[in-house]
Design an enzyme around this catalytic site. Structure first.
Site, mmCIF file in Angstrom:
data_model
loop_
_atom_site.group_PDB
_atom_site.id
_atom_site.type_symbol
_atom_site.label_atom_id
_atom_site.label_comp_id
_atom_site.label_asym_id
_atom_site.label_seq_id
_atom_site.Cartn_x
_atom_site.Cartn_y
_atom_site.Cartn_z
ATOM 1 N N SER A 283 0.852 -1.185 0.000
ATOM 2 C CA SER A 283 0.000 0.000 0.000
ATOM 3 C C SER A 283 0.880 1.225 0.000
ATOM 4 O O SER A 283 2.061 1.178 0.374
ATOM 5 C CB SER A 283 -0.881 -0.019 1.254
ATOM 6 O OG SER A 283 -1.531 1.222 1.460
ATOM 7 N N TYR B 283 -2.014 -0.428 10.557
ATOM 8 C CA TYR B 283 -2.055 -0.708 9.123
ATOM 9 C C TYR B 283 -0.770 -0.224 8.446
ATOM 10 O O TYR B 283 -0.164 -0.960 7.648
ATOM 11 C CB TYR B 283 -3.270 -0.035 8.506
ATOM 12 C CG TYR B 283 -3.490 -0.385 7.056
ATOM 13 C CD1 TYR B 283 -4.005 -1.628 6.698
ATOM 14 C CD2 TYR B 283 -3.184 0.515 6.041
ATOM 15 C CE1 TYR B 283 -4.205 -1.966 5.367
ATOM 16 C CE2 TYR B 283 -3.382 0.183 4.709
ATOM 17 C CZ TYR B 283 -3.888 -1.055 4.377
ATOM 18 O OH TYR B 283 -4.076 -1.381 3.057
#
Length: 292
Positions: free
Chosen positions: A141, A154
């Site tokens: 990501s 995250y």
């Protein structure tokens, strides 16, 4: 195997295949003639996805953090569909909220699924990839290099997954196994849609530059990633323009910190910033799976 389509007749393993990007990836790879092993927490949802595929497929209900179960699953995949040529570590969860008040169990679970689960996936299926001289794709990501406030678990997990994949690439290159890293931004999944349901996360996203706020369809992102699989790419950016962010990576944390210093005090004026718990239907499925 078709000479015109090097993926045809080969086996692909995709974790987190029950919904979202995972489901989009199995459809895209099946459309390119690959046999598909769908791995995930939701047996019924996996089966619904598999029934849509025009190729041979099998579903395996797994927790990607369970070493023994994943090793058994890898053996079953080989028995059912053959040695894997492509393995995509896609399974992931996210949670939002202030780190200091976060639930330690939820915070740790994000790390376990996104980082440890990716490593377990690689460890379990790497023997097969060594046999086929295959390709491992780590779904990362922009959070790996543009760490955002209120998303500490995250961001940490995706940065760790990126570093793990880079190390694995260097380790396995001489054995003919390719390792790629996919840098994703906003993709139209349950997880991302759930971000919009939480005021603080929605507000933080709204302060991104307009191009960086755009949400891309699962189908579009899956097509970009499938091309990376075909070409055994070391990196793939979804959307492609994200490539230009790599040279300025050292500046991004400073820019994020400055923006957050303006936004978070205003949001905190209305009361304590809440935790979200695991986001999206996939997060709920993970919680339910662990409670059984």
């Amino acid at each position: 195997m078709s000479h015109g389509n090097p993926l045809a007749g080969r086996t692909a393993v995709v974790t987190g295949a029950a919904r979202g990007l995972g489901a989009g990836l199995v459809r895209e790879l099946a459309g390119r003639g690959m046999r598909i092993a769908l791995l995930g927490r939701e047996a019924e949802t996996l089966a619904r996805v598999a029934r849509e595929l025009p190729v041979e497929s099998r579903c395996y209900e797994v927790d990607v953090t369970d070493d023994a179960l994943m090793e058994r699953t890898a053996r079953r995949v080989t028995c059912d569909l053959g040695e894997p040529s492509v393995v995509i570590a896609n399974a992931g969860v996210a949670e939002g909220g202030p780190f200091v008040t976060s639930d330690p169990r939820t915070w740790r679970r994000v790390i376990e699924v996104n980082l440890v689960g990716s490593a377990v996936t690689a460890r379990s299926f790497l023997p097969g990839l060594l046999t086929t001289r295959g390709y491992f794709l780590q779904i990362a990501s922009t959070a790996a290099f543009g760490s955002a406030p209120m998303m500490s678990a995250y961001c940490a997990s995706k940065a760790g997954a990126e570093s793990f994949a880079q190390s694995l690439r260097a380790e396995c290159a001489y054995q003919g196994v390719g390792v790629g890293i996919a840098y994703l931004h906003w993709t139209d999944t349950d997880m991302v849609r759930d971000v919009e349901a939480h005021d603080v996360l929605r507000e933080l996203r709204a302060h991104m530059p307009r191009p960086a706020r755009k949400v891309y369809s699962v189908e579009k992102v899956a097509s970009w990633l499938a091309r990376a699989v075909l070409h055994r790419s070391a990196t793939v950016y979804a959307p492609p323009w994200l490539r230009i962010a790599q040279p300025v990576r050292p500046l991004l944390p400073l820019l994020v910190a400055r923006t957050s210093a303006r936004i978070l005090p205003r949001l905190a004026e209305s009361g304590p910033l809440p935790a979200t718990g695991l986001l999206g239907a996939g997060g709920l499925a993970d919680e339910e799976g662990r409670s059984r």
